[in-house]
Design an enzyme around this catalytic site. Structure first.
Site, PDB file in Angstrom:
ATOM      1  N   GLU A  56      -2.218  -2.470   0.545  1.00  0.00           N
ATOM      2  CA  GLU A  56      -2.831  -2.313   1.873  1.00  0.00           C
ATOM      3  C   GLU A  56      -4.356  -2.204   1.819  1.00  0.00           C
ATOM      4  OE1 GLU A  56       0.906  -0.453   4.296  1.00  0.00           O
ATOM      5  OE2 GLU A  56      -0.629   0.948   3.691  1.00  0.00           O
ATOM      6  N   GLU A 110       7.094  -4.187   2.498  1.00  0.00           N
ATOM      7  CA  GLU A 110       7.425  -2.872   3.073  1.00  0.00           C
ATOM      8  C   GLU A 110       7.915  -3.068   4.497  1.00  0.00           C
ATOM      9  OE1 GLU A 110       4.601   0.367   2.909  1.00  0.00           O
ATOM     10  OE2 GLU A 110       3.841  -0.318   0.969  1.00  0.00           O
TER      11      GLU A 110
END
Ligand code: BG6
Length: 475
Positions: free
Chosen positions: A179, A372
């Site tokens: 991320e 995810e």
């Protein structure tokens, strides 16, 4: 049609959220070890409160986490039983280089991950390795101030070099940074940044992320040189922003918010900072600390695939007082009246998943990897030990269906899908364990009490059927 034959079904974890064993095997201390449970967590994570040492007033959930460090054989066997084709996990940097700036790696740490990868292959599981999932050695935080210092690049590249050589033939899929856009939301966790009063925080974050982007490009180059089979990905915390209304100002705000999400991924996937990003940085009185050769390096070493997390869509409003960032939601978002929310207030939006997938594919035209997705919820263990998590099954079923639509109806190329926290683990945002994501329950409470025993939830048996049928049977 349907998913490709070699579709990589599996689950995802991160070292700091599942391993524990923080002082075993020669491991050094990392920023994430010092993230406390409770209200200070958010202040520490956002770099507003310095916590460089443990104290008696706080509890630090990552120190034991769910003890994957000692349970990995049992856990990988359970993943194998579900039929996982891949397991996403991250390397704890301080197991390999305990301080970060040593010349020689710690053999015990290297052996630990080698054992894990071999164990995975024993069960037919292809490891998907995040090289950096929110961890920076504390020694480097203290010495360099985290990623604000360009010297971090050398330390990271040394780590990558060590990993690519040692695990050649064992690992093929790598993600350079988890991320990359999280730096704008949780900078101490993401990049070891703590701010001084009066500092231009945006400048510091841009400096740090530029260093990470250069490091990511160097890692990509190195990975390809060391083994041409290596596949390298970038990773973004995605989730499209909708305008709150059709008011032009709301739509414009949504465009700007979405751009903030993709600003750094653009560099990794396309090889340069987009003109809007340059303007965004300039408007905030910041500059990108380019040195000679950076631009060429970024241009020539883009990633092979784009991976992302998706939990929820978001809503942009021109009224900026609506929906602030908080410890349970890192992305400011106004409320969406059309959607149900999770127990932690995250909007549940499977069609938003399909939209996000399409947005990413339109933008980058590279294979996507969903690394995810999942539902954090409180689970109840019945007297007979069963756990009926039908809410989780409902969430995953709807999201897998949406992903299938993106493949079948929109023609998107998706390599694989790993649900977040396939075994219960520590929440990154809140530090709780009771925000559970797993197919496998771990008997541990927020304060570390429990037997750490593993138990199969109903979703365990359901996901096994999903994988067996390559996503055809979602019932
Ligand atoms: C992503 C992170 O932001 O979301 C994970 O990559 C994190 O580390 C996950 O755990 C879910 O968020 P949370 O706050 O529920 O743990």
């Amino acid at each position: 049609m349907g998913f490709r034959k070699d579709f990589l079904w599996g689950g995802a974890t991160a070292a700091n959220q599942c391993e524990g064993g923080y002082n075993e095997g020669g491991r050094g201390l990392a920023n994430v070890d010092l993230m406390p449970l409770g209200e200070d967590r958010y202040l520490v994570g956002t770099g507003k409160k310095k916590m460089y040492d443990f104290d008696d007033q706080h509890f630090y959930p990552a120190l034991t986490a769910v003890d994957f460090y000692h349970h990995y054989k049992e856990d990988i066997a359970l993943f194998g039983e579900m039929g996982f084709k891949t397991l996403r996990l991250s390397i704890a940097w301080t197991r390999i280089f305990p301080l970060g700036d040593e010349q020689k790696p710690n053999e015990e740490g290297l052996q630990y991950y080698e054992d894990i990868f071999r164990e995975c292959h024993k069960h037919g599981i292809e490891p998907l390795v995040t090289i950096n999932h929110f961890d920076t050695p504390m020694h480097l935080v203290k010495k360099f101030g985290g990623w604000r210092n360009r010297k971090m690049i050398d330390e990271y590249v040394k780590l990558c070099q060590t990993l690519f050589h040692r695990y050649k033939g064992l690992v093929k899929y790598w993600i350079t940074f988890n991320e990359i856009n999280m730096i704008l939301h949780f900078p101490f966790v993401s990049s070891g940044l703590c701010f001084e009063e009066g500092e231009n925080e945006i400048q510091t974050m841009i400096t740090a992320v530029h260093h990470q982007l250069v490091a990511s490009a160097m890692a990509t180059k190195l990975a390809h040189e060391i083994d041409s089979c290596n596949q390298i990905g970038c990773m973004v915390a995605a989730g499209s922003y909708y305008p709150e209304t059709c008011k032009p100002e709301d739509y414009w705000k949504a465009i700007c918010d979405n751009r903030e999400v993709y600003m750094f991924t653009d560099v990794q996937a396309r090889g340069y900072y987009h003109s809007y990003a340059l303007k965004w940085i300039e408007e905030r009185n910041a500059t990108i600390p380019f040195v000679e050769g950076d631009k060429e390096l970024l241009k020539e070493n883009t990633v092979d695939f784009v991976s992302f997390s998706y939990y929820s869509s978001r809503v942009s409003s021109s009224d900026v007082s609506k929906g602030q960032q908080s410890e349970s939601n890192m992305f400011a978002s106004a409320k969406n009246p059309y959607l149900q929310i999770s127990q932690w207030g995250w909007a549940i939006d499977p069609l938003g998943f399909r939209s996000t997938i399409n947005e990413l594919y339109d933008r980058y035209q590279k294979p996507l990897f969903v690394v995810e997705n999942g539902l954090g919820a409180v689970d109840i263990v019945e007297e007979d030990g069963t756990i009926h998590d039908d809410y989780r099954i409902d969430y995953l079923r709807a999201h897998i269906q949406a992903m299938k639509d993106a493949v079948d109806k929109d023609g998107v190329d998706i390599i694989g899908y790993t649900t977040w926290g396939c075994i219960d683990l520590i929440s990154n945002g809140t530090g709780e364990v009771k925000k559970r994501y797993g197919f496998i329950y771990v008997d541990r409470d927020n304060l570390g009490n429990g037997t750490y025993q593993r138990m199969k939830k109903d979703s365990f048996y359901w996901y096994k059927k999903v994988i067996e049928s390559n996503g055809e049977n979602l019932l």
